[in-house]
Design a protein around this motif. Structure first.
Motif, PDB file in Angstrom:
ATOM      1  N   HIS A  73      13.791  38.157  68.130  1.00  0.00           N
ATOM      2  CA  HIS A  73      13.149  37.396  69.207  1.00  0.00           C
ATOM      3  C   HIS A  73      14.218  36.810  70.131  1.00  0.00           C
ATOM      4  CE1 HIS A  73      10.864  34.403  71.370  1.00  0.00           C
ATOM      5  NE2 HIS A  73       9.754  34.927  70.870  1.00  0.00           N
ATOM      6  N   LEU A  74      14.308  37.366  71.336  1.00  0.00           N
ATOM      7  CA  LEU A  74      15.265  36.902  72.335  1.00  0.00           C
ATOM      8  C   LEU A  74      14.563  36.407  73.595  1.00  0.00           C
ATOM      9  CD1 LEU A  74      17.639  39.981  71.993  1.00  0.00           C
ATOM     10  CD2 LEU A  74      18.077  37.690  71.093  1.00  0.00           C
ATOM     11  N   ALA A  75      13.239  36.457  73.609  1.00  0.00           N
ATOM     12  CA  ALA A  75      12.464  36.124  74.805  1.00  0.00           C
ATOM     13  C   ALA A  75      12.514  34.630  75.101  1.00  0.00           C
ATOM     14  CB  ALA A  75      11.016  36.566  74.630  1.00  0.00           C
ATOM     15  N   SER A  76      12.512  34.318  76.375  1.00  0.00           N
ATOM     16  CA  SER A  76      12.504  32.935  76.822  1.00  0.00           C
ATOM     17  C   SER A  76      11.717  32.837  78.112  1.00  0.00           C
ATOM     18  CB  SER A  76      13.931  32.445  77.055  1.00  0.00           C
ATOM     19  OG  SER A  76      13.915  31.139  77.587  1.00  0.00           O
ATOM     20  N   ALA A  77      11.053  31.722  78.312  1.00  0.00           N
ATOM     21  CA  ALA A  77      10.287  31.510  79.539  1.00  0.00           C
ATOM     22  C   ALA A  77      11.122  30.832  80.611  1.00  0.00           C
ATOM     23  CB  ALA A  77       9.044  30.679  79.239  1.00  0.00           C
ATOM     24  N   THR A  78      12.343  30.411  80.265  1.00  0.00           N
ATOM     25  CA  THR A  78      13.195  29.735  81.240  1.00  0.00           C
ATOM     26  C   THR A  78      14.553  30.420  81.295  1.00  0.00           C
ATOM     27  OG1 THR A  78      14.109  28.193  79.625  1.00  0.00           O
ATOM     28  CG2 THR A  78      12.105  27.506  80.772  1.00  0.00           C
ATOM     29  N   THR A  79      15.292  30.089  82.320  1.00  0.00           N
ATOM     30  CA  THR A  79      16.671  30.539  82.460  1.00  0.00           C
ATOM     31  C   THR A  79      17.563  29.303  82.391  1.00  0.00           C
ATOM     32  OG1 THR A  79      16.639  30.312  84.863  1.00  0.00           O
ATOM     33  CG2 THR A  79      15.989  32.461  83.951  1.00  0.00           C
ATOM     34  N   ALA A  85      17.803  22.368  85.887  1.00  0.00           N
ATOM     35  CA  ALA A  85      17.196  21.695  87.028  1.00  0.00           C
ATOM     36  C   ALA A  85      15.917  20.949  86.628  1.00  0.00           C
ATOM     37  CB  ALA A  85      16.869  22.709  88.116  1.00  0.00           C
ATOM     38  N   THR A  86      15.202  21.454  85.635  1.00  0.00           N
ATOM     39  CA  THR A  86      13.948  20.859  85.204  1.00  0.00           C
ATOM     40  C   THR A  86      13.910  20.784  83.670  1.00  0.00           C
ATOM     41  OG1 THR A  86      12.949  22.042  87.071  1.00  0.00           O
ATOM     42  CG2 THR A  86      11.437  20.948  85.558  1.00  0.00           C
TER      43      THR A  86
END
Length: 89
Positions: A73-79, A85-86
């Motif tokens: 599992h390497l998936a992410s919803a952010t960078t 920044a948030t």
């Protein structure tokens, strides 16, 4: 049935920096590597298979998961830039 030296491996979110490097290494070691990614216009190692779709695509996962010996599992919803920044995301 695959042998220990030729496992089927699914990289969830494998199109990022780490995923592409891992894909290349695993493929070079003789593994059957599959990459699940939202974007299909990426360059991955020769011998790896790209499956276009996100981890929320349950129909695609129902087809892929039974064929895999290992899931990474390497998936992410952010960078990194977005999370800096948030931070609340």
């Amino acid at each position: 049935m695959t042998t220990a030296s030729a496992r089927s491996i699914l990289l969830l979110g494998g199109a990022g920096f780490i995923g592409r490097a891992l894909c290349a290494r695993l493929s070079a070691s003789g593994h059957d590597v599959h990459v699940l990614t939202r974007g299909t216009a990426i360059e991955i190692a020769k011998g790896c298979t790209i499956h276009g779709g996100g981890i929320e695509n349950t129909e695609l996962l129902r087809r892929l998961l039974p064929r895999m010996d290992t899931i990474v599992h390497l998936a992410s919803a952010t960078t990194p830039g977005l999370s800096a920044a948030t931070p609340s995301l």
